[in-house]
Design a protein around this motif. Structure first.
Motif, mmCIF file in Angstrom:
data_model
loop_
_atom_site.group_PDB
_atom_site.id
_atom_site.type_symbol
_atom_site.label_atom_id
_atom_site.label_comp_id
_atom_site.label_asym_id
_atom_site.label_seq_id
_atom_site.Cartn_x
_atom_site.Cartn_y
_atom_site.Cartn_z
ATOM 1 N N ARG A 351 60.462 -42.602 -34.364
ATOM 2 C CA ARG A 351 60.921 -43.771 -33.456
ATOM 3 C C ARG A 351 60.648 -45.353 -34.416
ATOM 4 O O ARG A 351 61.609 -46.023 -34.136
ATOM 5 C CB ARG A 351 59.703 -43.863 -32.218
ATOM 6 C CG ARG A 351 60.202 -43.275 -30.864
ATOM 7 C CD ARG A 351 59.635 -43.415 -29.698
ATOM 8 N NE ARG A 351 57.998 -43.601 -30.160
ATOM 9 C CZ ARG A 351 57.530 -42.310 -29.617
ATOM 10 N NH1 ARG A 351 57.979 -41.355 -29.304
ATOM 11 N NH2 ARG A 351 56.137 -42.249 -29.573
ATOM 12 N N GLN A 352 59.865 -45.427 -35.146
ATOM 13 C CA GLN A 352 59.833 -46.574 -35.810
ATOM 14 C C GLN A 352 60.812 -46.572 -36.764
ATOM 15 O O GLN A 352 61.439 -47.892 -37.075
ATOM 16 C CB GLN A 352 58.413 -46.561 -36.715
ATOM 17 C CG GLN A 352 57.346 -47.394 -36.301
ATOM 18 C CD GLN A 352 56.110 -47.382 -37.009
ATOM 19 O OE1 GLN A 352 55.474 -46.281 -37.076
ATOM 20 N NE2 GLN A 352 55.794 -48.597 -37.859
ATOM 21 N N ALA A 353 61.318 -45.682 -37.405
ATOM 22 C CA ALA A 353 62.306 -45.509 -38.275
ATOM 23 C C ALA A 353 63.715 -46.168 -37.591
ATOM 24 O O ALA A 353 64.526 -46.663 -37.961
ATOM 25 C CB ALA A 353 62.619 -44.201 -38.870
ATOM 26 N N LYS A 354 63.844 -45.374 -36.422
ATOM 27 C CA LYS A 354 65.063 -45.893 -35.629
ATOM 28 C C LYS A 354 64.968 -47.140 -35.327
ATOM 29 O O LYS A 354 66.060 -47.771 -35.263
ATOM 30 C CB LYS A 354 64.936 -45.166 -34.218
ATOM 31 C CG LYS A 354 65.288 -43.827 -34.052
ATOM 32 C CD LYS A 354 65.619 -43.407 -32.772
ATOM 33 C CE LYS A 354 64.527 -43.379 -31.780
ATOM 34 N NZ LYS A 354 64.825 -42.681 -30.563
ATOM 35 N N ALA A 355 63.975 -47.891 -35.024
ATOM 36 C CA ALA A 355 63.725 -49.197 -34.691
ATOM 37 C C ALA A 355 64.122 -50.176 -35.856
ATOM 38 O O ALA A 355 64.605 -51.281 -35.635
ATOM 39 C CB ALA A 355 62.194 -49.534 -34.071
ATOM 40 N N VAL A 356 63.541 -49.695 -37.106
ATOM 41 C CA VAL A 356 63.666 -50.697 -38.130
ATOM 42 C C VAL A 356 65.377 -50.534 -38.875
ATOM 43 O O VAL A 356 65.806 -51.369 -39.329
ATOM 44 C CB VAL A 356 62.899 -50.555 -39.348
ATOM 45 C CG1 VAL A 356 61.564 -50.941 -38.943
ATOM 46 C CG2 VAL A 356 63.001 -49.152 -40.020
ATOM 47 N N TYR A 357 65.964 -49.606 -38.397
ATOM 48 C CA TYR A 357 67.259 -49.327 -39.040
ATOM 49 C C TYR A 357 68.156 -48.406 -38.083
ATOM 50 O O TYR A 357 68.474 -47.333 -38.450
ATOM 51 C CB TYR A 357 67.094 -48.468 -40.278
ATOM 52 C CG TYR A 357 68.582 -48.752 -41.298
ATOM 53 C CD1 TYR A 357 69.815 -49.136 -40.831
ATOM 54 C CD2 TYR A 357 68.427 -48.228 -42.685
ATOM 55 C CE1 TYR A 357 70.725 -49.535 -41.806
ATOM 56 C CE2 TYR A 357 69.440 -48.485 -43.426
ATOM 57 C CZ TYR A 357 70.571 -48.838 -43.189
ATOM 58 O OH TYR A 357 71.646 -48.683 -43.813
ATOM 59 N N PRO A 358 68.585 -49.119 -37.030
ATOM 60 C CA PRO A 358 69.116 -48.248 -35.794
ATOM 61 C C PRO A 358 70.464 -47.848 -36.259
ATOM 62 O O PRO A 358 71.061 -46.920 -35.638
ATOM 63 C CB PRO A 358 69.165 -49.252 -34.874
ATOM 64 C CG PRO A 358 68.966 -50.848 -35.217
ATOM 65 C CD PRO A 358 68.178 -50.476 -36.681
ATOM 66 N N GLN A 359 71.208 -48.318 -37.306
ATOM 67 C CA GLN A 359 72.567 -48.037 -37.506
ATOM 68 C C GLN A 359 72.579 -46.627 -38.467
ATOM 69 O O GLN A 359 73.613 -45.945 -38.884
ATOM 70 C CB GLN A 359 73.287 -49.060 -38.338
ATOM 71 C CG GLN A 359 73.481 -50.299 -37.723
ATOM 72 C CD GLN A 359 72.108 -51.033 -38.167
ATOM 73 O OE1 GLN A 359 70.973 -50.570 -38.363
ATOM 74 N NE2 GLN A 359 72.353 -52.488 -37.711
ATOM 75 N N GLU A 360 71.256 -46.382 -38.948
ATOM 76 C CA GLU A 360 71.053 -45.175 -40.045
ATOM 77 C C GLU A 360 71.084 -43.823 -39.150
ATOM 78 O O GLU A 360 70.131 -43.814 -38.129
ATOM 79 C CB GLU A 360 70.150 -45.487 -41.086
ATOM 80 C CG GLU A 360 70.579 -44.944 -42.454
ATOM 81 C CD GLU A 360 70.651 -43.411 -42.328
ATOM 82 O OE1 GLU A 360 71.564 -42.933 -42.595
ATOM 83 O OE2 GLU A 360 69.633 -42.611 -42.144
ATOM 84 N N ALA A 361 71.663 -42.577 -39.688
ATOM 85 C CA ALA A 361 71.337 -41.419 -38.585
ATOM 86 C C ALA A 361 69.924 -40.699 -38.603
ATOM 87 O O ALA A 361 69.945 -40.158 -37.720
ATOM 88 C CB ALA A 361 72.445 -40.688 -38.976
ATOM 89 N N GLN A 362 69.391 -40.706 -40.037
ATOM 90 C CA GLN A 362 68.312 -39.896 -40.028
ATOM 91 C C GLN A 362 67.152 -40.032 -39.155
ATOM 92 O O GLN A 362 66.507 -39.144 -38.429
ATOM 93 C CB GLN A 362 67.683 -39.970 -41.404
ATOM 94 C CG GLN A 362 68.468 -38.854 -42.455
ATOM 95 C CD GLN A 362 67.677 -38.600 -43.364
ATOM 96 O OE1 GLN A 362 66.474 -37.939 -43.474
ATOM 97 N NE2 GLN A 362 68.045 -39.193 -44.810
ATOM 98 N N GLY A 363 66.899 -41.386 -38.709
ATOM 99 C CA GLY A 363 65.747 -41.488 -37.644
ATOM 100 C C GLY A 363 66.145 -41.065 -36.528
ATOM 101 O O GLY A 363 65.133 -40.343 -35.865
#
Ligand SMILES: [Zn+2]
Length: 445
Positions: A351-363
């Motif tokens: 969730r944190q990964a998604k929040a810092v880089y929402p344009q990147e797929a892996q999170g």
């Protein structure tokens, strides 16, 4: 339903990389014939046209970039490297290829080129360079591979004996090397999974072309010597962080010696052209300020590869302490947790990964994977949908979308996703699961 971290095995006898490129060939179609090499002017056997080189690049480079945690979010750093690359690209034999250059978030030491001119270097290798001329040498070498059409050459050779093999199913089977098959479901394709391997002759030619191009662009040829000196010393100490680079770009003492000699002979009159040390240091200052974190992540990757999960966790923790919002660090930590089946912890980092880089797929993908295992099917479906939109082409995403729909008892929707998955992958545990459900639900016999 059982959590879905089951292993996959659909590959057969070929190596991952062979299979990948054969699949690329199958996708590109077969157009065997002879072509004039843009660098040497001589005729060579080529099954891949320039249009196909560009098409293969467009299909696979986004997957490799995502596997390397996407381009860095530091726009100024990307612009700097892109500017250096473009300055060299105009001086080449194929100036009209659609070149692009970026720094990717990966911490291992590597640089690579796709056959249409999409070129990347990692944060890890930027930390090893001393000046802009060394960066120019690195990018020049990659541009050399594009100009001499080395990927197309390697594909043309491989295709001759294995013409019948192919299909997208391989993408379902690109497990992260050393991490065990459980990890393959986690979406990481494995370092270097999409990269072509070059021969020693290819390397010699790319070095020669790289030096020629960088000098034409106004850099001192000593930059190539500096680059080779750095690579040569890593070749002797052999840290795990450079394995992929040397597997794809074979290194040797000879490459270093050749560069030294070229400065004394061919490029003697260009000695003393600028190296731009200060400019390089200024432009990489922000990156170098998290050097400690990047080194911790390299240690974490090594421990993860050896399945020392506790040790890996400690290193990623130390990295995140220094750089709390580092996308690669957060994604790596999420993977490390998920491999150990610690789904709630994994979900938190994802969730944190998604929040810092929402344009990147892996999170999104990892968040979805955690969600499936926590039986949070609705949010998992949304995560995979986002992942699919950002990075189409990973069939596992389709399977997991179907699995999430199945979890919500939405049979028609699940069946639709399973059918889309089965169009791309026909073998392996996921395919068996999907086919079985379609039969049970009366969608297939
Ligand atoms: Zn190379």
């Amino acid at each position: 339903m059982k959590p879905y971290d089951a292993d996959l095995d659909v590959r057969g006898g070929l190596s991952r990389r062979q299979f990948m490129w054969l699949a690329g060939m199958a996708a590109a179609g077969v157009a065997a014939g002879c072509a004039t090499n843009p660098v040497t002017g001589s005729t060579q056997f080529m099954t891949v046209s320039e249009e196909e080189e560009i098409q293969i690049d467009r299909q696979y480079s986004p997957m490799q970039f995502s596997d390397d945690y996407g381009p860095v979010q530091d726009a100024a750093l990307n612009a700097y490297v892109n500017g250096v690359g473009r300055g060299i690209a105009t001086k080449t034999h194929r100036p009209n290829m659609p070149y692009s250059f970026r720094v990717v978030n990966a911490d291992y030491i590597n640089a690579y080129a796709f056959p249409g001119g999409s070129i990347a270097c990692t944060r890890g290798i930027l930390l090893k360079l001393d000046n802009e001329a060394e960066l120019a040498a690195l990018l020049g070498h990659e541009i050399g591979h594009v100009n001499a059409r080395h990927t197309a050459e390697q594909m043309s050779k491989g295709q001759v004996s294995n013409i019948l093999v192919g299909g997208l199913s391989i993408i379902a089977d690109v497990a992260a090397p050393g991490m065990g098959q459980v990890a393959s479901a986690l979406g990481g394709f494995g370092a270097g999974a999409f990269l072509a391997s070059y021969s020693r002759d290819n390397e010699r030619q790319a070095d020669a072309l790289g030096t020629e191009y960088m000098v034409k662009a106004g850099y001192g040829p000593e930059g190539m010597v500096g680059l080779m000196e750095m690579l040569n010393s890593l070749n002797k100490s052999k840290p795990s962080s450079i394995e992929v680079m040397f597997a794809t770009h074979p290194m040797s003492e000879e490459r270093y010696q050749t560069a030294v000699k070229a400065v004394r002979t061919t490029y003697a009159s260009s000695k003393g052209l600028p190296l731009y040390h200060e400019r390089y240091m200024d432009n990489t200052a922000r990156l170098r300020s998290i050097k400690g974190a990047i080194e911790e992540m390299q240690k974490g990757d090594k421990a993860l590869g050896a399945k020392n999960f506790g040790q890996a966790e400690n290193h990623y923790q130390a990295a995140l302490k220094q750089a709390p919002n580092d996308y690669a660090g957060l994604v790596s930590m999420a993977k490390c947790q998920l491999i150990q089946k610690k789904y709630s912890e994994g979900a938190r980092y994802a969730r944190q990964a998604k929040a810092v880089y929402p344009q990147e797929a892996q999170g999104h993908y990892l968040s979805g994977f955690a969600g499936l295992n926590l039986k949070e099917y609705e949010s998992a479906y949304q995560d995979f949908q986002t992942s699919q939109r950002l990075l189409p082409g990973n069939p596992n995403t389709l399977f997991f979308m179907g699995y999430a729909q199945e979890g919500m008892s939405h049979r028609p929707e699940a069946a639709r996703e399973y059918r889309r998955y089965l169009q791309q992958v026909q073998q392996g545990k996921y395919a068996q699961h999907a086919a079985q459900r379609l039969r049970e639900w009366g969608y297939a016999r």
